[in-house]
Motif scaffolding. Structure first.
Motif, PDB file in Angstrom:
ATOM      1  N   THR A   6       0.626  -1.335   0.021  1.00  0.00           N
ATOM      2  CA  THR A   6      -0.066  -0.129   0.039  1.00  0.00           C
ATOM      3  C   THR A   6       0.738   1.330   0.038  1.00  0.00           C
ATOM      4  N   SER A  62     -10.443  -1.163  -0.935  1.00  0.00           N
ATOM      5  CA  SER A  62     -10.417   0.232  -0.914  1.00  0.00           C
ATOM      6  C   SER A  62      -9.346   0.666  -2.123  1.00  0.00           C
ATOM      7  N   ASP A  64      -8.108   3.697  -2.938  1.00  0.00           N
ATOM      8  CA  ASP A  64      -7.819   4.945  -2.328  1.00  0.00           C
ATOM      9  C   ASP A  64      -9.178   5.762  -1.878  1.00  0.00           C
ATOM     10  N   ASN A  67      -8.910   7.588   1.560  1.00  0.00           N
ATOM     11  CA  ASN A  67      -7.654   7.572   1.818  1.00  0.00           C
ATOM     12  C   ASN A  67      -7.129   6.002   2.455  1.00  0.00           C
ATOM     13  N   GLU A  68      -7.647   5.116   1.720  1.00  0.00           N
ATOM     14  CA  GLU A  68      -7.123   3.610   2.307  1.00  0.00           C
ATOM     15  C   GLU A  68      -6.883   3.034   1.072  1.00  0.00           C
ATOM     16  N   HIS A  71      -7.285  -3.190   2.270  1.00  0.00           N
ATOM     17  CA  HIS A  71      -8.457  -3.475   3.059  1.00  0.00           C
ATOM     18  C   HIS A  71      -7.886  -3.598   4.378  1.00  0.00           C
ATOM     19  N   ASP A  73      -8.429  -2.100   7.663  1.00  0.00           N
ATOM     20  CA  ASP A  73      -8.182  -0.821   8.609  1.00  0.00           C
ATOM     21  C   ASP A  73      -9.401  -0.163   8.677  1.00  0.00           C
ATOM     22  N   ALA A  74     -10.382  -0.616   7.939  1.00  0.00           N
ATOM     23  CA  ALA A  74     -11.712   0.368   7.941  1.00  0.00           C
ATOM     24  C   ALA A  74     -12.753  -0.724   7.612  1.00  0.00           C
ATOM     25  N   THR A 149      -7.157  -5.782  11.339  1.00  0.00           N
ATOM     26  CA  THR A 149      -7.054  -4.623  12.444  1.00  0.00           C
ATOM     27  C   THR A 149      -6.902  -5.441  13.691  1.00  0.00           C
ATOM     28  N   ARG A 172      -8.816   3.777  11.543  1.00  0.00           N
ATOM     29  CA  ARG A 172      -8.490   4.610  10.551  1.00  0.00           C
ATOM     30  C   ARG A 172      -8.986   6.024  10.541  1.00  0.00           C
ATOM     31  N   GLY A 175     -12.244   8.940   7.612  1.00  0.00           N
ATOM     32  CA  GLY A 175     -12.240   9.309   6.023  1.00  0.00           C
ATOM     33  C   GLY A 175     -12.267  11.090   6.027  1.00  0.00           C
TER      34      GLY A 175
END
Length: 205
Positions: A6, A62, A64, A67-68, A71, A73-74, A149, A172, A175
């Motif tokens: 990433t 995700s 971007d 802002n990720e 995948h 973390d959110a 996570t 995270r 966003g």
């Protein structure tokens, strides 16, 4: 510490993210070819109309979004809303169903379809009533957990989806929607109305 997979596209800026998106698009096309190969093999062997086919993903991605990259973390919609396609011999096909379901619903569904009795304490609910048109809903709420996570402290990370609302607890942040200041180790709380704000940019929490 960011993962290289990433960090490198992100460090390259918009051009790196675009390459990332293109590679993802190509991988989806390769998956389509793999599914076709399985379909053709079943058809050639005469087993297609005796086989229940299920295509489902374990997570979305995700690219971007918020802002990720990748995948884990959110719990935004791009990660938790996944494809589910089923083909069941004897049932009319070609029908899209816009109902809230969960991956835990697959086990009781498949057991029901083959004539087995799902265990009484199973978490999922059979989707057969949706597939046969007997019902247009099997659940009003679903829970989302998992990913890379790690649990920190006693506040769980994950999401509760109860349309039109999605409640997210994630490290995270929310966003572009931002949010109030957090204590160290405290996850962000994000509440989105998916009907009014499908891009999840306005945090009601």
């Amino acid at each position: 510490m960011p993962r290289p997979a990433t960090w490198k596209p992100g460090a390259a800026g918009a051009a790196g993210v675009e390459v990332w998106r293109q590679r993802y698009k190509e991988s989806v096309a390769r998956t389509d070819q793999d599914i076709k190969a399985i379909w053709d093999a079943l058809e050639d062997s005469g087993r297609l109309d005796r086989t229940i086919l299920v295509v489902v993903a374990d997570h979305g991605e995700s690219l971007d979004d918020h802002n990720e990259l990748l995948h884990g973390d959110a719990y935004f919609e791009g990660v938790v809303r996944v494809p589910l396609v089923m083909r069941v011999p004897g049932l009319d096909g070609g029908k899209a169903v816009d109902a809230l379901v969960s991956q835990v619903d697959l086990a009781p569904t498949l057991l029901s379809l083959v004539g087995a009795l799902p265990p009484a304490d199973i978490d999922g609910r059979s989707l057969v009533p949706l597939l046969t048109g007997e019902s247009d809903e099997v659940r009003g709420t679903t829970l989302v957990e998992g990913g890379v996570t790690r649990q920190v402290g006693d506040i769980p990370r994950g999401a509760v989806i109860s349309p039109p609302w999605a409640l997210l607890r994630q490290d995270r942040g929310c966003g572009e929607a931002g949010g109030p200041p957090r204590k160290p180790g405290e996850p962000a709380t994000c509440l989105f109305n998916l009907e009014e704000d499908p891009g999840q940019t306005r945090n009601f929490a």
